[in-house]
Every structure is written in structure tokens, then in C-alpha cells.
Scaffold this active site. Structure first.
Site, PDB file in Angstrom:
ATOM      1  N   ASP A 178     132.798  20.960  -4.074  1.00 48.42           N
ATOM      2  CA  ASP A 178     133.683  21.527  -3.068  1.00 48.42           C
ATOM      3  C   ASP A 178     134.511  22.641  -3.691  1.00 48.42           C
ATOM      4  O   ASP A 178     135.155  22.451  -4.734  1.00 48.42           O
ATOM      5  CB  ASP A 178     134.605  20.426  -2.518  1.00 48.42           C
ATOM      6  N   GLU A 221     132.992  24.489   2.997  1.00 44.35           N
ATOM      7  CA  GLU A 221     132.914  24.824   1.571  1.00 44.35           C
ATOM      8  C   GLU A 221     132.333  23.686   0.747  1.00 44.35           C
ATOM      9  O   GLU A 221     132.456  23.678  -0.472  1.00 44.35           O
ATOM     10  CB  GLU A 221     134.308  25.187   1.039  1.00 44.35           C
TER      11      GLU A 221
END
Length: 311
Positions: A178, A221
Site C-alpha cells: 500500500d 493505492e
């Protein structure tokens, strides 16, 4: 046995069918004359598949690749190449031939490619099949980054969890990656810059992914990396290299000092796991990495809650 192997080799060497074998690093280890002729490979050459495709694309020979950005096409294709045990596809050559190609994978990462000239088959249904293949590719590809999408990665996680035929065989690891403070990047620079960062991240990670692994974007993301037959310690080393690569990135020409990082959680698959339970443990490890300061790796709690600060 040696005589049988010799005869088999002679059959391959004289066959009009294209035959090739690639190792786990996607380097060509064997190709018969028919394959070498179609793809312009010298008898003593053992190129990596990406290099072979790149040079033929620029020379306008070998496989017809209808792409304005070759590197984007390559990244998308490698996201699916060698990730399943068997697949078949149609491919055009610049010399006008039409091939039916199959790829068969071994557990150790070696791949057998066999292609047959099917130029003489009915062409009127060809466009339909090509449209079908393009639709299948699109359904497995993240449109923004060109890597695999959630659907494709989830299927590879399920493949990794299938019994390997040996009680000692390692199922592998799942990593959840992430990008740190991505919302702040969007808020400060705008979503177009956020998209640049996502594409840069996908490219940098993909460049370090082995062919037997699968890397894809699962939303926003967040990305997932499957590492079949890989221990936690090996997975940690692989992701540490990725952390180092992303730290070096300066993707914004207009902001040369801009940099970004990511955090990762890694979990080792168990015989009792489902894709959901394995993901949950890796995601929990990611959460702990974020709490510990970001830009780092955490391994699943069951491994004595070990963490690794890379660098």
C-alpha cells in the site's frame, strides 16, 4: 533411453511446428529451427523473452504487436504470462502467418511453448476470436497501471492454495502493498499526479517480480503480490528490494524533490487457508506496518510478530 531422447530431439529439430523452452527467469533455453526462424534468433542465442520481443517490435518482425507504447504492452503481457498452468492463444507474425500458440508451465517455472501454423483455417471467424481474446485480456488487466487486476490476482491466490502433491511443499506467501499517504499526494498535487505515482509504482514493482509470481492492483493505492513456493524469509528479501527501488524513485519532473514510499504486510499460506483468510492476515500485518511508521515490512503475527525495517 538416450536413443529415445536423441530421436525426440531430431523430431523437434526437423518439425515445422515451433517449439521452445524458457527457464524460470524467462530466458530461452531451447528453440528448434522453426521457432528461431520465425523470431529471428541466432543458433547460439539464449535471449530473455522481454528482450526478444522488444528487439523484434522495433525491427517490425516476429509477432505483430499493435501498441503505441511497447513497454506498457510488455508490462501488461508479463502480468499474465506464465501465471497459469496452461493457456492457448492466437498470434500474428509480420510475415503473414497466423499461429496457434500454447504455453505449458511446470511447477519449477520452466515453460514449454508450442506453436502451429494455422494460416489456412477459415479467416471469417478470426476477428471474432481476436475480439474475444482482447475482451478476456481487458477483463484481467487494471486499466490505469497495466498490471493484473483484482479478479486475476484472486484467481492466482486460489491457485497457490491448491495442494502441491507433497506435504513438505510450501504453498507460498501473499504480500499486500500500500502506497503511504496516497490521499495526501492526491490532495496536494491532484489526481493526475496520483495516477502518475500509481503507474510509477506498478512499473517499479513489476520490474522486480519473478515470472512465477503475480502482481496486481486490487483497488485505489493497494496492490497484492503472490509468491508461490516462497518462504516468509525469502518473501521479505524480495519486498525489501522493492522498498529500496521505490525509495529511489523521483517520478515528477516538475517536482524533482518529490518522493514516496509504501508499506507491506506478508503472510505465509497454510493448508487450511482460503484466499480470504490469507489476505486478512497479510492485511493485518500491513496495518501494523503503517502503525509502526510506514515505509517498512511487517510479517504476520504468527511469526512472533517479527518486523523488518528495510535499509
Amino acid at each position: 533411453m538416450e536413443k529415445d531422447i536423441s530421436r525426440l530431439y531430431e523430431l523437434f529439430e526437423s518439425s515445422p511446428v515451433l517449439v521452445a523452452a524458457y527457464d524460470e527467469f524467462d530466458r530461452l533455453r531451447y528453440a528448434n529451427p522453426a521457432f528461431r526462424s520465425a523470431y529471428f534468433i541466432e543458433p547460439d542465442e539464449t535471449p530473455l523473452w522481454p528482450d526478444l520481443m522488444r528487439r523484434n517490435f522495433h525491427a517490425r518482425r516476429g509477432t505483430v504487436i499493435n501498441a503505441t507504447d511497447f513497454e506498457e504492452w510488455l508490462r501488461s503481457t508479463q502480468s499474465r504470462r506464465g501465471k497459469v498452468g496452461f493457456r492457448a492463444m492466437e498470434t500474428d507474425l509480420h510475415d503473414g502467418r497466423w499461429l496457434w500458440m500454447t504455453e505449458t508451465m511446470r511447477k519449477d517455472g520452466w515453460m514449454l511453448c508450442v506453436a502451429t501454423d494455422v494460416t489456412g483455417l477459415k479467416a471469417k471467424t478470426r476477428a471474432v476470436r481476436q475480439d474475444r481474446d482482447l475482451a478476456i485480456k481487458a477483463s484481467y488487466t487494471d486499466e490505469l497501471t497495466g498490471v493484473a487486476n483484482r479478479r486475476f490476482v484472486t484467481a492466482r491466490v486460489e491457485d497457490m492454495l491448491q495442494p502441491q502433491g507433497s506435504k513438505e511443499a510450501s504453498f507460498g506467501c501473499l504480500c499486500v502493498l500500500d502506497i503511504d499517504r496516497f490521499k495526501s499526494i492526491n490532495d496536494q498535487f491532484g489526481h493526475q499526479v496520483g495516477d502518475v505515482v500509481l503507474r510509477d509504482f506498478a512499473k517499479r514493482i513489476h520490474d522486480l517480480v519473478r515470472r512465477t509470481d503475480c502482481f496486481g492492483r486490487v483497488g485505489g493505492e493497494e496492490f497484492v503480490l503472490t509468491l508461490p513456493a516462497t518462504s516468509l524469509e525469502q518473501a521479505q528479501l524480495i519486498v525489501e528490494r522493492m522498498l529500496a527501488s521505490v525509495r529511489m524513485s523521483r517520478p515528477l519532473q516538475e517536482h524533482p524533490d518529490f518522493r514516496y514510499t509504501f508499506s507491506a504486510g506478508i503472510a505465509s499460506a497454510r493448508a487450511s487457508d482460503t484466499a480470504l483468510s490469507l489476505y486478512a492476515r497479510a492485511d493485518a500485518a500491513l496495518y501494523r506496518a503503517k502503525l509502526a511508521g510506514r515505509d517498512r515490512i511487517h510479517l504476520e503475527e504468527s511469526s512472533s510478530d517479527r518486523s523488518a525495517l528495510a535499509g
